[in-house]
Design an enzyme around this catalytic site. Structure first.
Site, mmCIF file in Angstrom:
data_model
loop_
_atom_site.group_PDB
_atom_site.id
_atom_site.type_symbol
_atom_site.label_atom_id
_atom_site.label_comp_id
_atom_site.label_asym_id
_atom_site.label_seq_id
_atom_site.Cartn_x
_atom_site.Cartn_y
_atom_site.Cartn_z
ATOM 1 N N GLY A 194 0.768 -1.195 0.178
ATOM 2 C CA GLY A 194 -0.027 0.051 -0.140
ATOM 3 C C GLY A 194 0.699 1.308 0.124
ATOM 4 O O GLY A 194 2.064 1.240 0.411
ATOM 5 N N PRO A 196 2.652 4.926 1.083
ATOM 6 C CA PRO A 196 2.900 5.258 2.505
ATOM 7 C C PRO A 196 1.825 5.907 3.360
ATOM 8 O O PRO A 196 0.983 6.711 2.721
ATOM 9 C CB PRO A 196 3.983 6.338 2.069
ATOM 10 N N GLY A 197 1.976 5.643 4.541
ATOM 11 C CA GLY A 197 0.994 6.403 5.738
ATOM 12 C C GLY A 197 -0.406 5.592 5.581
ATOM 13 O O GLY A 197 -1.262 6.148 6.420
ATOM 14 N N THR A 198 -0.565 4.375 5.007
ATOM 15 C CA THR A 198 -2.005 3.626 5.119
ATOM 16 C C THR A 198 -2.046 2.659 6.168
ATOM 17 O O THR A 198 -3.229 2.230 6.529
ATOM 18 C CB THR A 198 -2.144 2.945 3.792
ATOM 19 N N GLY A 199 -1.080 2.622 6.957
ATOM 20 C CA GLY A 199 -1.321 1.609 8.244
ATOM 21 C C GLY A 199 -0.915 0.501 8.155
ATOM 22 O O GLY A 199 -1.141 -0.423 8.962
ATOM 23 N N HIS A 416 -4.907 36.038 -11.924
ATOM 24 C CA HIS A 416 -4.619 34.649 -12.288
ATOM 25 C C HIS A 416 -5.195 33.630 -11.576
ATOM 26 O O HIS A 416 -5.900 32.793 -12.216
ATOM 27 C CB HIS A 416 -3.070 34.405 -11.734
ATOM 28 N N GLU A 417 -5.605 33.802 -10.231
ATOM 29 C CA GLU A 417 -6.395 33.057 -9.396
ATOM 30 C C GLU A 417 -7.904 33.056 -9.948
ATOM 31 O O GLU A 417 -8.547 32.145 -9.766
ATOM 32 C CB GLU A 417 -6.044 33.137 -8.002
#
Length: 660
Positions: A194, A196-199, A416-417
């Site tokens: 999976g 990174p950081g999914t457990g 621009h934004e």
């Protein structure tokens, strides 16, 4: 701590022995003048000696003028007769007796010292808790202690399918007869895959907390070090420990450090990492494979693992741990919110809808940032405002309110934004505009953030073309109103070009070229693949690809231009609102798109907080950005001496484009 006290005691004993030896051989020398025995007889004959002290065969005394002396006399009986004749005061003392233990110590101390030092260093090299030079072949696997923070499956949320498969592994270990009665075999290995950081590591800790079996954990980088053969030796030792404690679980985190594709790299020679992998393959499924030892491994790079490692019989099961969906994000937020005091107005479901693509680690960071922000504001509870502020900080970066931006640059950034926002709000099917700001965040001078209404797993051609039109909106607004082109659109152009090229060459979204893949990607030579790249397209096809990419860009460029031309009044109004408020939310953008004036569309400003709290607000730490949302940025122009990129963008900056 026992090893520390043992070493401390050993060094204290060695220190005391050294002090004793120093004192023994460093006795204070007498200040008496040592004279030859012949001089002693001459001075005695002249009558210049008044007092003497006789101790064994050593004579010390004092001359008539008070000067002390000492001499060593042979076994001569005439000495005492001469002393009596000269009427010298004689004092006799018994000889000094050295204790037997001290005599033995003096004679054997050098040898004992050498033996003690040799034993000490050998223990340090061979034992020492596996830290010595001679212990390099020992596995660094550590058995999980009950004193550590215990994690169970109740602490894991949002990945129910992975929990079910791992729960079955625990059932295998607790009651193997239930599954073996019909001829089934316990799996040899489970690979957690999976982003990174999914457990993945959290799942492994939950297995350790749930299973009543020994659990060993180590990292893939713990195998290979500076000595040849260390990795294979540690693999053997790791499985030997596992066999002694079977049934047990061995967890290897980041297994791609040792399990990469064999045959990698340039040139010949023996690869230590390959030897380690070969030993791991043999131990998992060889002639003497370990029974009752289940190997659980985690990686976010399954594409680089060796195929022999992934076959059935080794890693029998591959458990995918994906980013959570909206229901999973709600559950994960609930787990983390249970650890902090939460206000009643906080709704995890609303936060879950506003954080698409977030992993479990991102959500934990979001809750932590909200708690830190509430603490800085001296609040007793973490409310929804804190979570919204933390979400903006995680998604878009920390606002740099202290940055001094010239007025003409602020005006250019605002147009621009506003161009991005108007095009995004005008095209049906695009992700809704969540927030528009001209406050510098990170290295960007302004941002337009879009949040999808639902989790997406695939993208249509229409959706991708809409994104290209939105990316072109910022440059077009500058061109139409200000009649200028700046480097701020460089990143937008780069992303639009990459998107169009992928549509044509990878996803088969070109009517002229059809559903074919063009331009095979170059293989990684360090994965043992081909070094050279075969040319798979002709010159004519390459020209057609360029024409199709150009057609996609031009078509959506013209569409965005028509939209901004038709909504020129809205563009001016939104720009004025941005210059006044600096940040517009989704409702204010929607009101402006309906043709309202800035005074009608903008919400009233909130009351100014007291000065004691105001100084804490906005003082977030860290500038790390998340890829959770589509963010249109107006990048700050850079000087020519800083980069050779004509767009003026920092080459290393890659704005969020949505999580895969």
């Amino acid at each position: 701590m026992n090893g520390f006290y043992k070493n401390l005691s050993l060094w204290l004993v060695i220190g005391l022995l050294l002090i004793m030896l120093f004192n023994l051989f460093n006795q204070p020398t007498p200040r008496d003048q040592s004279i030859p025995f012949s001089d002693f007889l001459f001075q005695l004959d002249q009558g210049k000696i008044t007092d003497v002290v006789v101790q064994d065969r050593r004579i010390s005394g004092v001359y008539a003028d008070g000067v002390a002396f000492t001499t060593y006399t042979p076994n001569d009986p005439d000495v005492m007769r001469l002393l009596r004749e000269k009427k010298v005061n004689i004092t006799a003392r018994p000889p000094e007796e050295t204790p037997l233990l001290l005599t033995i110590l003096i004679s054997w101390f050098p040898m004992l010292l050498l033996i003690g030092v040799w034993v000490f260093f050998m223990r340090q090299m061979q034992g020492g808790g596996g830290r010595g030079a001679m212990s390099f072949g020992k596995s660094k696997a550590k058995m999980l202690s009950e004193t550590l923070g215990k994690v169970t499956f109740a602490d894991v949320a949002g990945i129910d399918e992975a929990k079910e498969e791992l729960q079955e592994i625990i059932e295998f270990l607790k009651n193997p007869q239930k599954f073996q009665r019909l001829g089934g075999k316990i799996p040899k290995g489970v690979l957690l895959i999976g982003p990174p950081g999914t457990g993945k590591t959290l799942l492994a800790r939950a297995i350790a907390g749930e299973a009543n079996v020994p659990f060993f954990n180590l990292s893939g980088s713990d195998f290979v070090e500076m000595f040849v053969g260390v990795g294979a030796a540690r693999v053997r030792d790791m499985f030997e420990q596992g066999k002694k404690n079977a049934p047990c679980i061995i967890f290897i985190d980041e297994i791609d450090a040792v399990g990469r594709h064999r045959g990698a790299g340039l040139g010949g020679g023996h690869d230590e990492r390959e030897q380690t992998l070969n030993q791991l393959l043999v131990e998992m499924d060889g002639f003497e494979s370990a029974e009752g030892v289940i190997l659980v491994a985690a990686t976010n790079r399954p594409d680089v693992l060796d195929p022999a490692l992934l076959r059935p019989g080794r890693f029998d099961r591959q458990v995918t741990v994906p980013n959570p969906d909206i229901r999973g994000r709600t559950q994960i937020l609930g787990v983390h919110m249970a650890k902090v005091p939460i206000d009643d107005n906080v709704d995890p479901e609303i936060l879950a809808r506003g954080t698409p693509g977030f992993s479990g680690a991102d959500l934990a960071n979001l809750v932590n940032e909200a708690a830190l922000g509430a603490a800085r504001a001296d609040k007793k509870l973490v409310d929804m405002e804190d979570f919204e502020t933390a979400k903006d900080k995680v998604m878009m970066g920390k606002p740099r309110k202290s940055a001094i931006i010239p007025e003409h640059e602020r005006r250019t950034t605002a147009y621009h934004e506003a161009g991005h926002a108007i095009v995004a709000a005008s095209i049906p099917g695009t992700d809704p505009v969540h927030k528009v700001t001209i406050i510098p965040r990170g290295r960007a001078l302004g941002l337009t953030m879009q949040l999808p209404t639902e989790d997406r797993h695939s993208y249509s051609r229409e959706h991708l073309e809409n994104n290209i039109s939105v990316l072109m909106g910022g440059r077009l607004a500058e061109e139409l109103v200000l009649n200028q082109l700046t480097t701020g659109a460089g990143n937008d152009i780069k992303r639009a070009t990459e998107l169009a090229r992928s549509m044509v060459c990878e996803w088969g979204m070109s009517d002229q070229l059809g559903p074919m893949t063009y331009g095979a990607k170059e293989e990684e030579i360090f994965l043992g693949r081909e070094i050279t790249q075969h040319k798979s397209i002709s010159e004519a096809t390459a020209q057609t690809i360029d024409q199709e990419i150009r057609g996609l860009i031009d078509r959506n460029y013209q569409r965005a231009k028509r939209i901004l031309t038709e909504k020129m009044e809205v563009l001016h109004t939104m720009t004025a609102a941005l210059l006044e408020r600096e940040t517009l939310d989704a409702d204010e953008v929607a009101n402006l798109m309906k043709g309202m004036s800035a005074a009608e569309a903008l919400k009233p400003l909130p009351p100014v907080p007291p000065p004691s709290k105001k100084k804490h607000k906005g003082s977030d730490d860290g500038d790390e950005e998340s890829n959770a949302s589509k963010v249109r940025r107006y990048d700050k122009p850079r000087l020519a001496k800083d980069t050779e990129d004509d767009s003026g963008d920092a080459p290393s900056e890659e704005p969020p484009t949505g999580r895969p």
